[in-house]
Design an enzyme around this catalytic site. Sequence first.
Site, PDB file in Angstrom:
ATOM      1  N   GLU A  65      13.775  -6.541 -24.402  1.00 48.19           N
ATOM      2  CA  GLU A  65      14.292  -7.185 -23.204  1.00 48.19           C
ATOM      3  C   GLU A  65      14.634  -8.658 -23.399  1.00 48.19           C
ATOM      4  O   GLU A  65      15.539  -9.179 -22.746  1.00 48.19           O
ATOM      5  CB  GLU A  65      13.273  -7.045 -22.051  1.00 48.19           C
ATOM      6  N   SER A 342     -28.106  22.436  24.190  1.00 46.05           N
ATOM      7  CA  SER A 342     -29.512  22.711  23.876  1.00 46.05           C
ATOM      8  C   SER A 342     -29.983  22.092  22.572  1.00 46.05           C
ATOM      9  O   SER A 342     -31.184  22.035  22.315  1.00 46.05           O
ATOM     10  CB  SER A 342     -29.746  24.228  23.819  1.00 46.05           C
TER      11      SER A 342
END
Length: 658
Positions: A65, A342
């Site tokens: 690059e 319950s």
Amino acid sequence: MLGAGAVYLWVRGLDVSKLEHPLPEPTLIMDRNGQPASQLSSSKITPVPLDQIPLDLRNAIIAVEDRRFYEHAGIDLWSISRALLVDLKSGSMAEGGSTLTQQLAKNMFLQSDKTMSRKLKEAGYALKINLTYTKDEILELYLNSIYFGEGRWGVEGAAQEYFAKPVQQLSLEECALLAALPKAPTTYSPAKNKEKALERRNLVLSLMKEQHFITAAAYTQAAARPIALKQNSQESLKGKYPSYVDYVIQEAGDLYGFTEEQILTTGLRIYTYLEPQLQQTAQEVYAQDSLFPAGPKDQLMQSGAVFLDHHNGGIAALVGTRGPQVYRGFNHATQLRRQPGSSFKPLAVYGPALEQGYAPGSPLYDGPLDIGGYRPQDWDGQTRGQVSLQEAIVRSWNIPAVWLLNEIGLDQGMAFARRAGIPLSQADRSLSMALGGLSEGVSPLQMAQAYSAIANLGVMHPAHAIAKVTTKEGIPLVEAKPQPVSVTRPAVAYTLTLLLEEAVKSGTGQAAALGRPTAGKTGTTQLPDTQEFADIGRNGAKDAWFVGFTPELTAAVWLGYDQTDKTHYLTTGGGAVPSVLFREIMSRALRDAPAAEFPVPDDYKQQLLQQAAAQAAQQQSQGAAQKHKDEDKKEKGPAKDAGPAGRGAKDNRVDRGG
């Protein structure tokens, strides 16, 4: 000179402060073994310091690059001149020539249009960046922000995507492959076009050899190797265990003051009590639609479950919803508030009753009851006159529970439940509390926490997911230090455990049986007493629960609809689906663990010894009394000249005296 001065002032005035802000770092959620379990991030980038990026990868990027990267001042005039000449000949702006610094400038500050003005701005920003940062800092910023294809930015994300390992572990040929991608990530993608990717990779290797980054031998060896991808990356940690992670985020904020931004961007290590196998098992069970009743397609029947290690309060697993999950969506395990039915009886009635001296065999009233206009009914519509406390809890009779709460007093029931972590208010001060009739309701997390006190011999460790939080370097930030709460005496908790164990063996919780010591209680709440549900009556329910525990874990499971109406209600109770879900998850999670018994506390053993001693003393006293009677009769001898009446009178006298 004037023109140069203007350019200098323009470059100097450019703002590159955006580069000063560190890239957001993902936070890792660690499981109970200290291993990464899930990942949180607001960014697609996982930054890596330059010294942790292989030299081969740095050199490969420079070779292909920007070979003069360490020599130019941010722009390479020779490369730009060459590219400009090509562009002028072709009549386009297609040729590159940008340095790494220019590419960084374009990615961070500019749009992607190919115009001369953009090129000039790119050059200006590159010069400013080069004046502001060192070459190594620029290279690090570039490598952590460049796009490598497949939705990945930065070298760490690319390494995980293509090779399923950290960037530090990349080989020479793998480094060359990554360096081949930024020019055209889609064209050279090894996942889509291996031939072009291989050609481009070998070009990078040849450039590295040409620029003396690698030897000829290293080039030959690396170029001969095929591309070997392994795309099951660590990034799969993203989004894992969403319900559990959502609660971790909530707890980190509520208890320790972390903001969501801090959690998502600062690279924290949040160590939790998550048990991966149990969590995975719970999620797999919840994914089995066959375990849930079929319902209307316009609204999914929902559920939430929590599994705690009652020895320390650590949340081992958590499932907050059924169906598709969204980030920070509603969590039915922690945010839900529903009536527990319950399943609340052990907390509001039977636990405090045992504290007051009642025993499993104590008789309780089970007949028509009207206390201040409150008329509870047993679920079968019948009454039995009198039942034992054990039968009342095993068969989940309602009338005995309400009668008993009235006998021991509301204050006793509320105090026990509050000690167990249930946040009751003055609005809950009524006998309906015996049957779980609460003003606000409870969450599965709250119920699991409350029952954990029973499982842990009366001591409750507050439920929490987070053990500690550190920086990524391991520097401690916070450490959980929840204080245990004494809810009841160990003997009371153990007696309650035996009662709840019997409820699973032979009562309403039989569907939860594991073939190993298991205790628990079912709960089912009625539909609202409104005209909308008048035709449904006892054939439907709003909520169904099972809350239970083994010697290893405590769990709570809830089932119901988000919006209950005449077409969306349950036709099952706590003894069915919630109990089955508990059984399926627990049985799989404990499959390889040897069965353990519930520990017997010393005060319960002492209680048994005292009862045995009292019984022996009573028998001894009765025996002594009988012996005295016998000796008295022997001393007096038979009655003289006494007929039947006389003998009867003497017998009556002796009976009265005994």
